[in-house]
Write a protein that holds these residues in place. Structure first.
Motif, PDB file in Angstrom:
ATOM      1  N   CYS A 150     -34.500  14.005  -4.764  1.00 56.76           N
ATOM      2  CA  CYS A 150     -33.215  14.687  -4.978  1.00 56.76           C
ATOM      3  C   CYS A 150     -33.090  15.916  -4.098  1.00 56.76           C
ATOM      4  N   LEU A 196     -30.677  14.452  -1.299  1.00 56.93           N
ATOM      5  CA  LEU A 196     -29.356  14.866  -1.766  1.00 56.93           C
ATOM      6  C   LEU A 196     -29.052  16.308  -1.386  1.00 56.93           C
ATOM      7  N   GLY A 197     -29.963  17.214  -1.680  1.00 55.10           N
ATOM      8  CA  GLY A 197     -29.755  18.622  -1.342  1.00 55.10           C
ATOM      9  C   GLY A 197     -30.055  18.933   0.115  1.00 55.10           C
ATOM     10  N   PRO A 227     -28.969  16.913   4.307  1.00 51.83           N
ATOM     11  CA  PRO A 227     -28.520  16.137   3.145  1.00 51.83           C
ATOM     12  C   PRO A 227     -28.008  14.757   3.559  1.00 51.83           C
ATOM     13  N   LEU A 277     -21.265   9.859  -5.062  1.00 53.07           N
ATOM     14  CA  LEU A 277     -21.723  11.187  -5.463  1.00 53.07           C
ATOM     15  C   LEU A 277     -20.700  12.215  -4.998  1.00 53.07           C
ATOM     16  N   VAL A 280     -23.548  18.081  -4.892  1.00 51.49           N
ATOM     17  CA  VAL A 280     -24.949  18.401  -5.186  1.00 51.49           C
ATOM     18  C   VAL A 280     -25.128  19.902  -5.084  1.00 51.49           C
ATOM     19  N   TYR A 281     -25.939  20.448  -5.983  1.00 48.26           N
ATOM     20  CA  TYR A 281     -26.377  21.841  -5.876  1.00 48.26           C
ATOM     21  C   TYR A 281     -27.891  21.832  -5.987  1.00 48.26           C
ATOM     22  N   ALA A 282     -28.563  22.301  -4.947  1.00 45.00           N
ATOM     23  CA  ALA A 282     -30.023  22.372  -4.962  1.00 45.00           C
ATOM     24  C   ALA A 282     -30.441  23.744  -4.459  1.00 45.00           C
ATOM     25  N   HIS A 291     -25.373  23.476  -1.263  1.00 51.71           N
ATOM     26  CA  HIS A 291     -24.343  23.066  -2.213  1.00 51.71           C
ATOM     27  C   HIS A 291     -23.257  22.343  -1.443  1.00 51.71           C
ATOM     28  N   TRP A 292     -23.017  21.091  -1.803  1.00 44.64           N
ATOM     29  CA  TRP A 292     -21.915  20.390  -1.152  1.00 44.64           C
ATOM     30  C   TRP A 292     -21.040  19.675  -2.165  1.00 44.64           C
ATOM     31  N   TRP A 332     -19.810  22.017   2.701  1.00 46.78           N
ATOM     32  CA  TRP A 332     -21.238  22.271   2.514  1.00 46.78           C
ATOM     33  C   TRP A 332     -21.505  23.759   2.700  1.00 46.78           C
TER      34      TRP A 332
END
Length: 110
Positions: free
Chosen positions: A17, A21-22, A42, A49, A52-54, A66-67, A76
C-alpha cells in the motif's frame, strides 16, 4: 496460509500500500541510508481507487503523499522534509524537487 495468527497477514499488504498506492518507496532506504533522497512513484492506474493518503516518519521528518481522482483528473500533493530531495514519477515524466509542499494536477486515461 490458514492461520489467523501469522504476522504476515498484513506484513505484505501494508508495504504494498505504501509503495504502490502511496508511492513512498522503501528502496530509498537502501539507496542513501535513510530517506535523504526520496523516490515517489504511486500507481495511478488503479481506476477504481479514488484516492490515497500515505505518510512515513523518516529520520528527517514526515514524508506525505496524497492523491485524489475526480474522473480523469488527479491531484497529487507531496510533502518532502527539510534537507531532503525527491524524485517524483508523474505520468509521462519524472521531476526532481527540493524540500517543501508540492502540488500537481494532471489527467490520466480513464
Amino acid at each position: 496460509m490458514n492461520s489467523g495468527n501469522h504476522v504476515m497477514l498484513l506484513g505484505d499488504l501494508l508495504p504494498w500500500c505504501f509503495e504502490r498506492l502511496g508511492g513512498i518507496s522503501s528502496s530509498t532506504v537502501l539507496a542513501d541510508g535513510g530517506f535523504k533522497h526520496i523516490v515517489m512513484k504511486p500507481d495511478f492506474s488503479i481506476t477504481n481507487l479514488n484516492g490515497v493518503y500515505a505518510s512515513h516518519r523518516s529520520p528527517y521528518g514526515i514524508i506525505k503523499s496524497h492523491w485524489l481522482r475526480k474522473g480523469s483528473k488527479i491531484t497529487w500533493t507531496v510533502d518532502i522534509p527539510d534537507g531532503c530531495t525527491a524524485k517524483l514519477f508523474l505520468p509521462g515524466k519524472v521531476i526532481n524537487v527540493k524540500a517543501g509542499h508540492h502540488k500537481f494536477a494532471f489527467k490520466t486515461k480513464k
